[in-house]
Scaffold this active site. Structure first.
Site, short mmCIF file in Angstrom:
data_model
loop_
_atom_site.label_atom_id
_atom_site.label_comp_id
_atom_site.label_asym_id
_atom_site.label_seq_id
_atom_site.Cartn_x
_atom_site.Cartn_y
_atom_site.Cartn_z
N LYS A 142 -10.25 0.09 -2.27
CA LYS A 142 -10.13 -0.12 -0.83
C LYS A 142 -10.44 1.16 -0.06
O LYS A 142 -9.61 2.07 -0.03
CB LYS A 142 -8.71 -0.62 -0.50
N ASP A 168 0.86 -1.19 0.00
CA ASP A 168 0.00 0.00 0.00
C ASP A 168 0.89 1.24 0.00
O ASP A 168 1.52 1.55 1.01
CB ASP A 168 -0.90 0.02 1.24
N LYS A 191 -6.98 3.32 -3.16
CA LYS A 191 -7.37 3.28 -1.75
C LYS A 191 -7.55 4.70 -1.25
O LYS A 191 -6.79 5.59 -1.64
CB LYS A 191 -6.26 2.53 -0.98
#
Lengths: 781, 330
Positions: free
Chosen positions: B266, B167, B230
């Site tokens: 996400k 991430d 995300k």
């Protein structure tokens, strides 16, 4: 299915709202209903069944009202009215507040009952209809409270007959009952025969609120009962929401009866998407525009206009979105589209789409319930304005679509309709949005949103979508009238005579059309005599072709509507200035015409009146309504358009000025029919206009017989409003003929008006000269 | 997120067929054409919970699906190996066994475990054989302002340590200055550093100022090859919201329509209630379709969400409202 299977399929599954309490309420009432008259339910009588359109089951039996039922309801309303009015604003506010509270306490019961009866998804009745109903009563509790201080010159109209449709049963009741009660009226309301149950539950609420007997009366039944209300001599005002066809019949039926009337009728509202719009949001907006309430919405954005460059992309994405709509049991909390209200309506929709051979028809490929009144969400692309489905209201979940090239063409297409209820436009360009919104012929415009409603913002249309507003300050005039007494007006006859002229030098009085002096089309003139019988001159006799020419000239002057208030004020002052310079001559002319001695006073008052409207021209402001969104609802005051007016007969100059000045001050163009017996002051007056920079066509003056001209003027389909202050009672002719294009009318019903006094000018005139357009602009970045 | 079959009958991911987003050349015309009308997006987001509802067995199944999509996360300065092992144990057995038995959902696990780089070896070890991938936050998380070469290096080390998902955080400055080329280049470099590991691009939407920026940044990151986009690090003052989510998943849809590649989504931070999870799942289902309800294309970045779901599931099974202490802590 097991949890594991659902885990794999990830289907929504059923999420039904229980109908138990609502059905229990129906059973408690015996599943049979009478009317609600004078605070009590009547015995049940011969009637009809009310069905759940989602499954065809009978919910209850309702009673078809007879003439004596309607008489009893009107009688009860009449008896209750004076006391209700006398209760005062605060006293009425207490009751309206109590009703709002009770509606809130029983909100889910109302929502479920509405969905059972109407077929709309529970999400809508629960989250939209019923909260708006409550909001309307809260809002108008406030209006009752403020009436005495804020509307000191207005009073209740009396007994209101209200006829409402089946698409928003309780909401339309609220829109009608709340303002009527707030302003001190009492009501006789007829819900639609398909959907009467929530109105009857509302009657129950009225009892619980301790509302005085007779203030609200509800009679059930079909159109025949509606006709009884419309034609009832004991009713002072009719408010109708429904189809344009029925609205037209009501206009004709009430013509000349003295009843005031508001109509909220059909629509074919444009939904314009410019190429810089947030396309996904515009598509989501369409879901709320045309698939809201199965498209059975008078203001549904049913006519999609997409800019050419994005049309294919837009339609593709729209089709994908349609495939995600969920249709089914309206009581399911996970349903987007419910049942059409009745098999009759379903057949209408089906037949209209089946008869269409143009364009491409796309039905959303979604699961449909096997029984009940369901029609799939439908998109028809590639239509032209000439296709029937682009012009006629379908009143179902069917969206029709065409494309445009430029903003100007979007406006032209949008306005290419008989209707004018609502419009939606999507663009990220504030310049474009604020340029287009005022150009759309509609009572409501939503920018980057659709179907936003609130009690604080007026709702209603123009053209054949009706007249009058519901909600906001602008809605109150539909339920009030000016205070004060009037007297019957006697017809003023022209003087007869046989003497020669007082001055042998002939002056030819002409009419004034498109900025030019015009001889009458028919080639006839009438002699005008003084009280003593001396020949004062000849006045042209206008006919229907002169009216046609004048209206055309007025339309050619449409640029006047776009001028600034400041400019119009300057021109009104200039007219006053030039009139003042010739004051003595006009005073003498007036005295010669009507044989009185008030000429000088009339000229002076005329000059004052011109000053009044010059003053108003840049001050009759719109409002920014406090609606509960992050955004504004701008109540813009727009000119009505072309106003035809029969001027008062008794005051040849002041009468003309009193109707001309407010009309043109607000940006309208006027076709004025001068005083019939005393026309020559008006024909002198065009010389004043000619020297005062009034653009050609803004003011047109005809002379002739009012009785002859009423029908051609009022039936002209390109005239937007007709006023009459003639001493000939034209109310019936004008109101009846106005039904052609549902134009606004303002007639004196054969009653006097004090033109020298306060009644001769002011807000009533300004209001008649304007339409309120509410432009909703949500904002936020 | 490589495919590994677990011993149970609950398969984590039907992901073998999904080709990775290879990215594309930066298309600035497209980026600049993107619009996001905030008030309309907020209205859609506000009404969505009222438009969709799942009840009874459906609700239980959907909550199980939410668990399968959770990146069970600990990103705290006081993380230790012991704490991370506990978290991994919870990821393998997210719900009490008797409840899962009653639901017929034995073997359910979370989608991944998400930790800082230092904790990657511990997590990988703890999750050995479970099929649950380890995700590492990287690139100077959460501010992303450490030297660029160190950020790239950090990715490489996390991958070497066994992280299957990385991430990354983007440089917000590039978005705020409209420097899309710089954002694209940065993202592309991060993607390359990830190699076989999947990369999730954290936009830190709470710091991007406008939804329009969110939409454009989403698109640029996808063009540069992000496997997931995300919302947040969880450290901004505003984290995942429905309006932001709507903007990002619409961008994902548009990218898919244009390229044919599915990018995952996400939302992270602030999703702590079972009901919120259901709303997010219905948002994904309605806007993108069922395919995006699989853990290879949808994850919740959440730490406390699981606890609320556990209580709801026990309520579903027993009919009685549950208490926190009846469920194992992480």
């Amino acid at each position: 299915m097991t949890v594991k299977e659902i885990f794999d399929s990830m289907d929504y599954g059923p999420a039904p709202e229980s109908a138990e309490d609502a059905l229990a309420w129906i059973v408690d009432q015996g599943a049979k209903f009478g009317h609600f008259i004078n605070g009590a339910f009547t015995e049940t009588g011969k009637g009809f069944k009310s069905q759940n359109p989602a499954n065809g089951e009978t919910l209850a039996t309702l009673t078809q009202a007879t003439q004596s039922d309607v008489d009893a309801a009107v009688d009860a309303a009449r008896k209750a009215q004076a006391k209700w009015q006398k209760l005062g604003g605060h006293g009425r506010a207490r009751y309206l507040y109590a009703i709002a509270r009770l509606l809130q306490k029983h909100s889910r019961l109302f929502a479920v009952l509405e969905t059972l009866d109407n077929g709309k998804p529970i999400r809508e009745s629960r989250d939209i209809d019923i909260p708006l109903v409550q909001r309307h009563f809260y809002y108008h509790a406030g209006m009752a409270q403020l009436m005495e201080s804020e509307l000191p010159d207005r009073e209740a109209i009396g007994v209101c007959g209200q006829i409402i449709p089946w698409n928003f049963p309780l909401l339309m009741l609220a829109w009608k009952v709340a303002p009527a009660l707030a302003m001190g009226n009492t009501v006789v309301l007829k819900p639609a025969e398909y959907t009467s149950l929530t109105a009857l539950l509302f009657a129950d609420i009225c009892q619980q609120a301790g509302l005085p007997d007779g203030v609200v009366n509800i009679v059930t039944g079909d159109g025949a009962v509606g006709e009884m209300i419309v034609n009832h001599p004991g009713i002072d005002k009719i408010a109708f929401t429904g189809s344009t066809e029925v609205g037209r019949r009501i206009r004709e039926a009430t013509a000349g009866s003295g009843k005031s009337l508001t109509l909220e009728l059909g629509g074919k509202s444009p939904y314009i998407v410019f190429d810089d719009a947030d396309i996904d949001s515009a598509i989501e907006g369409l879901v709320d525009a045309i698939w809201f309430n199965q498209g059975q919405v008078c203001c549904a954005g049913s006519r999609l206009l997409v800019q050419e460059g994005i049309a294919d992309r837009f339609h593709d994405r729209l089709k994908a979105r349609m495939a995600g709509l969920r249709m089914g049991n309206p009581l399911d909390k996970c349903i987007d589209v419910g049942a059409v209200v009745d098999p009759v309506q379903l057949k209408t929709i089906t037949d209209m789409v089946a008869a269409n051979e143009a364009g491409e028809v796309y039905h959303a490929p979604i699961d449909m319930p096997v029984e009940g009144c369901f029609y799939p969400p439908t998109l028809i692309t590639g239509l032209a304005p000439s296709d029937r489905l682009m012009q006629e209201e379908i009143f179902g979940p069917v969206l029709v679509s065409t494309t445009f090239r430029t903003p100007g063409e979007a406006v032209a297409l949008a306005n290419n309709t008989r209707y004018g209820l609502a419009a939606t436009l999507w663009t990220e360009n504030v310049n474009l949005a604020l340029d287009i919104a005022p150009k759309l012929v509609a009572g409501v415009v939503w920018v980057n949103a659709t179907n936003l409603f609130d009690a604080a913002a007026g709702f209603g249309g123009v053209r054949e979508s009706g007249f009058g507003r519901e909600g906001g300050w602008e809605g109150l005039s539909a339920y009030t009238k000016p205070k004060g007494k009037t007297r019957p007006l006697t017809t003023i006859e022209a003087f007869k005579g046989d003497k020669g002229p007082t001055d042998p030098l002939d002056r030819t009085a002409k009419m004034y059309i498109g900025g030019k002096q015009a001889r009458p089309d028919g080639g006839y003139s009438a002699n005008v005599y003084s009280r003593t019988g001396a020949l004062l001159g000849q006045a042209p006799i206008a006919n229907r072709k002169d009216i046609r020419n004048a209206v055309e000239a007025a339309h050619a002057a449409s640029g006047w509507a776009k001028t600034t208030g400041h400019l119009r004020a300057q021109i009104l002052y200039y007219i006053a200035e030039n009139l003042s310079a010739r004051a003595d001559e006009f005073a003498a002319r007036i005295n010669a015409l009507n044989g009185g001695r008030n000429g000088a006073k009339e000229v002076d008052t005329s000059i004052r009146r011109l000053f009044t409207y010059a003053a108003w021209a840049d001050k009759y402001d719109g409002q920014a309504h406090g609606v509960p969104i992050r955004g504004v609802a701008l109540a813009m005051k727009e000119p009505v358009g072309v106003i035809g007016a029969f001027c008062p007969d008794d005051l040849p100059l002041l009468g003309l000025v009193s109707v001309m000045a407010p009309a043109i001050a607000m940006g309208n163009r006027a076709v004025l029919i001068a005083s019939e017996p005393f026309p020559l002051a008006a024909t002198d007056f065009y010389q004043v206009l000619e020297t005062s920079d009034v653009p050609a066509g803004v003011v047109n003056i005809l002379t002739g017989a009012h009785g002859e001209l009423a029908k051609p003027l009022a039936s002209h389909l390109d005239v937007d409003a007709v006023w009459s202050f003639s001493s000939t009672d034209l109310a019936r002719d004008i109101e009846k003929a106005s039904a052609g294009n549902i134009k606004r009318t303002w007639v004196n019903n054969g009653q006097t008006r004090d033109w020298f006094g306060a009644a001769g000018e002011g807000r009533d005139f300004l209001q008649a000269a304007t339409e309120v357009k509410n432009i909703w602009v949500p904002y936020g970045e | 997120m490589t495919s590994q079959t677990t011993t149970s009958d609950i398969h984590q991911l039907p992901q073998t067929l999904e080709p990775r987003n290879p990215g594309m050349a930066l298309d600035l015309d497209w980026v600049r054409r993107v619009q996001a009308n905030t008030s309309a997006i907020e209205r859609r987001a506000a009404t969505l919970p009222g438009r969709r509802s799942v009840k009874k067995d459906y609700q239980a199944a959907w909550l199980c699906r939410a668990i399968a999509c959770i990146d069970l996360t600990t990103l705290a300065g006081d993380d230790t190996e012991g704490r991370v092992r506990r978290l991994c144990a919870k990821a393998k057995q997210p719900v009490r066994a008797d409840i899962l038995d009653a639901l017929g959902m034995t073997g359910l696990t979370t989608g991944a475990v998400c930790v800082y780089h230092d904790m990657v070896p511990t997590a990988v070890d703890a999750l050995q054989g479970s099929g649950i991938p380890v995700a590492a936050v990287s690139t100077g998380f959460p501010a992303g302002l450490s030297p660029f070469h160190l950020r790239v290096k950090e990715i490489e080390e996390s991958v070497a340590a066994g992280a299957e998902e990385i991430d990354i955080v983007i440089t917000r400055r590039h978005v705020l200055q409209g420097n899309w080329q710089a954002l694209y280049d940065e993202m592309k470099a991060f993607r390359e550093a990830c190699g076989e590991a999947h990369v999730k691009a954290i936009l830190a939407t709470g710091e991007l100022g406008t939804l329009r920026n969110v939409a454009r940044a989403s698109l640029v990151c996808m063009m540069a090859g992000a496997d997931f986009i995300k919302t947040s690090t969880g450290k901004e003052s505003v984290n995942a919201t429905l309006p932001v989510s709507l903007v990002m998943i619409r961008a994902i849809r548009e990218y898919f329509q244009a390229t044919g590649y599915r990018v995952g989504y996400k939302p992270a931070g602030g999703i702590s209630k079972a009901k919120d999870a259901l709303v997010y799942l219905s948002l994904m289902k309605d806007e993108l379709g069922n395919r995006w309800l699989e853990p290879d294309l949808f994850r919740f970045g959440a730490s406390s969400l699981l606890g609320d779901i556990e209580r709801q599931l026990e309520h579903h099974v027993t009919g009685s409202y549950s208490a926190n202490y009846r469920h194992a802590m992480a």
